[in-house]
Design a protein around this motif. Structure first.
Motif, short mmCIF file in Angstrom:
data_model
loop_
_atom_site.label_atom_id
_atom_site.label_comp_id
_atom_site.label_asym_id
_atom_site.label_seq_id
_atom_site.Cartn_x
_atom_site.Cartn_y
_atom_site.Cartn_z
N LYS A 149 49.67 28.12 42.20
CA LYS A 149 49.26 28.17 40.83
C LYS A 149 50.25 27.51 39.83
O LYS A 149 49.80 27.15 38.88
CB LYS A 149 49.05 29.65 40.38
N ASP A 150 51.25 27.20 40.26
CA ASP A 150 52.35 26.15 39.37
C ASP A 150 52.59 25.08 39.63
O ASP A 150 52.93 24.02 38.72
CB ASP A 150 53.73 26.82 39.63
N VAL A 151 51.80 24.47 40.77
CA VAL A 151 51.80 23.02 41.15
C VAL A 151 50.69 22.39 40.53
O VAL A 151 49.52 22.61 40.54
CB VAL A 151 51.75 23.07 42.64
N PRO A 152 50.80 21.22 39.77
CA PRO A 152 49.62 20.55 39.15
C PRO A 152 48.60 20.48 40.17
O PRO A 152 48.84 19.67 41.17
CB PRO A 152 50.28 19.47 38.69
N HIS A 153 47.45 20.48 39.83
CA HIS A 153 46.11 20.36 40.39
C HIS A 153 45.86 20.96 41.74
O HIS A 153 44.87 20.95 42.43
CB HIS A 153 46.11 18.85 40.89
N MET A 154 46.67 22.05 41.98
CA MET A 154 46.58 22.77 43.35
C MET A 154 45.60 24.15 43.10
O MET A 154 45.85 24.78 42.19
CB MET A 154 47.88 23.35 43.92
N PRO A 155 44.54 24.12 43.94
CA PRO A 155 43.98 25.22 43.67
C PRO A 155 44.63 26.65 44.35
O PRO A 155 45.53 26.35 44.83
CB PRO A 155 42.77 25.14 44.82
N VAL A 156 44.02 27.69 44.24
CA VAL A 156 44.82 28.86 44.33
C VAL A 156 43.97 29.90 45.52
O VAL A 156 43.08 29.83 45.48
CB VAL A 156 44.87 29.89 43.24
N SER A 157 44.50 30.23 46.54
CA SER A 157 43.96 30.81 47.51
C SER A 157 43.65 32.43 47.08
O SER A 157 44.54 32.94 46.38
CB SER A 157 44.82 30.91 49.12
N LYS A 158 42.26 32.69 47.38
CA LYS A 158 42.03 34.02 46.95
C LYS A 158 41.74 35.00 48.16
O LYS A 158 41.28 36.01 48.18
CB LYS A 158 40.76 34.18 45.95
N VAL A 159 41.90 34.38 49.27
CA VAL A 159 42.04 35.18 50.50
C VAL A 159 42.88 36.33 50.71
O VAL A 159 43.94 36.07 50.59
CB VAL A 159 42.06 34.34 51.83
N ILE A 160 42.63 37.57 51.08
CA ILE A 160 43.63 38.70 51.26
C ILE A 160 44.52 38.29 52.51
O ILE A 160 44.01 37.87 53.30
CB ILE A 160 42.56 40.07 51.55
N GLY A 161 45.66 38.57 52.08
CA GLY A 161 46.84 38.39 52.98
C GLY A 161 47.46 37.04 53.03
O GLY A 161 48.38 36.65 53.77
N HIS A 162 46.86 35.78 52.12
CA HIS A 162 47.46 34.73 51.91
C HIS A 162 48.27 34.51 50.60
O HIS A 162 47.81 34.71 49.44
CB HIS A 162 46.31 33.58 51.88
#
Length: 204
Positions: A100-113
């Motif tokens: 979430k802090d890296v420009p343009h990177m999406p964020v994983s919402k999968v449990i355990g990731h």
């Protein structure tokens, strides 16, 4: 007509801006303007559904941010799939960077990731690991899913190991067995390599 754009990131921003304009335009005399806005929005959504190469500037911005946080040049990359995230805990002198802090990177919402890069050393080798990842089925476009691979390349990674929890029809396999997957059948119908080749990254 072809819809040109610098990146999916810009498409999404434009979609948001257009949708805001449409929502706030409540004048009964503005039906023509609203129709035009809807048409533009539709074009942008259609464009976003097709694979387009990520603009090199997008990748470089992500890379520069990571470089500013790390003390080594990783030569090996690992993408840790389901159940393998704990391997990252073995990295020595580790630096942790949340997606979430890296420009343009999406964020994983999968449990355990956990959703972060882990950079440091294993067995004397400089490595970068993805502790969790994001997926096409989460609604991300294929070209954005490929962004971490491009980031790793520009950081200096030459070798990459990609892992996942995979199923199989071979009855001699047991749960927990390690397999090397050399190929797959792509049932998704999309591929991040579709589109004009990005010469900054080399031939696909």
């Amino acid at each position: 007509n072809a819809v040109t754009t610098k990146s999916v990131v810009e498409i999404r921003k434009n979609q948001t801006d257009v949708q805001k304009d449409t929502t706030t335009s409540a004048s009964p005399t503005s039906s023509t303007s609203q129709t035009t806005t809807t048409q533009k929005t539709t074009k942008r959504i259609v464009a976003a559904k097709f694979c387009m190469p990520i603009d090199s500037e997008i990748i470089k911005e992500s890379v520069e941010y990571i470089k500013s946080k790390i003390k080594c040049t990783p030569s090996i990359g690992l993408i840790l799939g389901s159940g393998l995230g704990d391997i990252a805990e073995e990295v020595e002198d580790a630096t942790y960077i949340d997606y979430k802090d890296v420009p343009h990177m999406p964020v994983s919402k999968v449990i355990g990731h956990k959703g972060r890069f882990v950079i440091g050393k294993i067995s004397g080798k400089d490595v970068i690991m993805m502790q969790g990842r994001f997926h096409y089925y989460e609604g991300h476009n294929p070209e954005i899913i490929g962004l971490p691979i491009y980031i790793m390349k520009l950081l200096g990674v030459n070798d990459i190991v990609i892992t996942n929890a995979a199923g199989g029809v071979n009855t001699t396999f047991n749960a927990g067995d390690l397999m090397i997957i050399s190929d797959q059948i792509n049932g998704a119908g999309v591929n991040p390599l579709i589109g004009e080749n990005n010469d900054d990254l080399g031939p696909r």
